[in-house]
Design an enzyme around this catalytic site. Sequence first.
Site, PDB file in Angstrom:
ATOM      1  N   CYS A 169      30.081  47.309  38.756  1.00 50.53           N
ATOM      2  CA  CYS A 169      28.952  47.452  39.807  1.00 50.53           C
ATOM      3  C   CYS A 169      29.339  47.733  41.301  1.00 50.53           C
ATOM      4  O   CYS A 169      28.762  48.621  41.934  1.00 50.53           O
ATOM      5  CB  CYS A 169      28.618  45.860  39.899  1.00 50.53           C
ATOM      6  N   HIS A 187      26.477  43.041  46.727  1.00 49.37           N
ATOM      7  CA  HIS A 187      27.976  43.345  45.992  1.00 49.37           C
ATOM      8  C   HIS A 187      28.741  44.232  46.836  1.00 49.37           C
ATOM      9  O   HIS A 187      29.598  44.941  45.875  1.00 49.37           O
ATOM     10  CB  HIS A 187      27.694  43.539  44.477  1.00 49.37           C
TER      11      HIS A 187
END
Length: 599
Positions: free
Chosen positions: A88, A149
């Site tokens: 990610c 993130h």
Amino acid sequence: MQNWTKQAAASKRKKMGLLLFLMIFQCAINSVNTYSVSNPNVVLLIADDLGIGDLGCYGNRTLRTPNIDRLAKEGVTLTQHLAASPLCTPSRAAFLTGRYPIRSGMAAFSRVGVFLFSASSGGLPSEEITFSKVLKQRGYATALIGKWHLGMNCESSNDFCHHPLSHGFDYFYGLTVTNLRDCKPGQGSVFLKGVQRYLVILIQILGVTVVSLAVVYCTGFFKVPFQALGICLLITCISLAVLIFFFYHFRHLNCFLMRDHQIIQQPLSYENLTQRLTTEAVRFIERNYNAPFLLVLSYLHVHTALYASKMFRGKSRHGLYGDAVEEMDWSVGQILDALENYNLSSRSLVYFSSDQGAHIEEISSSGEVHGGCNGIYKGGKSTNWEGGIRVPGLLRWPGVIQAGTYIDDPTSNMDIFPTIVKLAGAQLPYDRIIDGHDLMPLLQGKVIRSKHEFLFHYCNAYLNAVRWHPGNSESVWKVFFFTPKFTPEDSSGCYDSHVCFCYGGFITRHDPPLLFDLSRDPEEKVPLTPETESRFYEILSVIQLAVDNHTRSLQIVSDQLSWNNLVWKPWLQLCCSSFFQFCYCDYDSENSLPEVHSG
């Protein structure tokens, strides 16, 4: 004669007026076309851990994804679209900057390749140029809804140096870290599974140290001041207390919802969450329909913990995972409907993708499969086998991109940066290497080959594989310098450790490298050899030269995913109430929406 002269003059004036009207009309048309082509609205829809085999437009026949499939029908389907990383954090850094994550320090040399805590100090460096920064400078309204993130703070709990608002977004509504099983009660803990062995070792070391000092003190073998023994005991107790406090309150400390810089829900509630994210996105479109805007809707689906609202729960043929996919598809439909309602479809470039392939090792505590499908492709999230990096790539722009087109050349999620920067009429940064390429010539059929002759696939900060698509060949060669050791050995993933790792005893090195021709073997089943491929060593030589040139282009940068930047730092912890109130608040209740129908 005089009447004739007057009539001629009047006729001339009439013709000139008509010509002037036509010129003005043509300019107006050109102005509209120029606006729609050079300054489109940009809507980027990013799923999390969605497999390429989960969508109907990529061959799935058991999940219902009519709205995402509509993007394929009305636009271009990229069949060899690639994430710049199978994890990610680095994948999203590459997506936003158009650069390999190794260039920005967003690729880890340690085992952990993503941010796990809200109170870490690492993140996307402020000197990096994101497409949101560029478009904001060009007058675009910009918003990120959903998952970030890429870090939050650096040195204090309110400097927000890595926050979305510091990287070109005017508005943020979402999570700064990621969605984890630990965030949802009853879903188990991925985090503890990965660190519990190290916690036991740490506690054992602390215990042995204290006992040893006590024995030495009692026996008088060495003169140990009682004060030193007391300090060691105090440090041990404080360390254990902090660890227990952190893990007991992990959900409160790391799983919260923010609007801009303010926490509005801590801990995060999954009730109607996808509807809330969708509503925020639609409201942003409503606020900015009369001027260019950039909307990034970064879904929490389908990363675990899985969730679905009542009208979607239990309705798919693939359990909670399928329910989540179908709810996400509903959300995509709401965004497309909003664009149509404001007559924005023809002025909007819409892109749908995933940050990496499906996480095939995701199995719930009850044994239910919570990971997706990567189709025919090998491996999944955290690996550079095709299943980990080949992702959906759908682009729609009515009147500009031909509908129903398929493109089989290698493309990357890094290509979105130069594509939309150029469409906004801005110049690409000249002081840094941009690894992505403008997709518009390929999408519009002006060229038939991608500019990506080589693509470099990193496993964290380690160069793992290279893809070569020669300009004079249909072959797509791919070499692996190392591959992960699957556990159990006969499986297709790293089930014992939940994800595959990139170094040491977790990998098998290959000399010579493994070689595949993806045009003939997309499943990466049979490595080629000098006996089965006459140009074996020639191909390896060309690829090695490309690796050398690429390596020379890298500069030393600060490691944003070092252990120092990854570890939880209490002084960076955000809390919407006092610690004695266990960091609890819910200011988002006014956004709680009634259930919606799934049709």
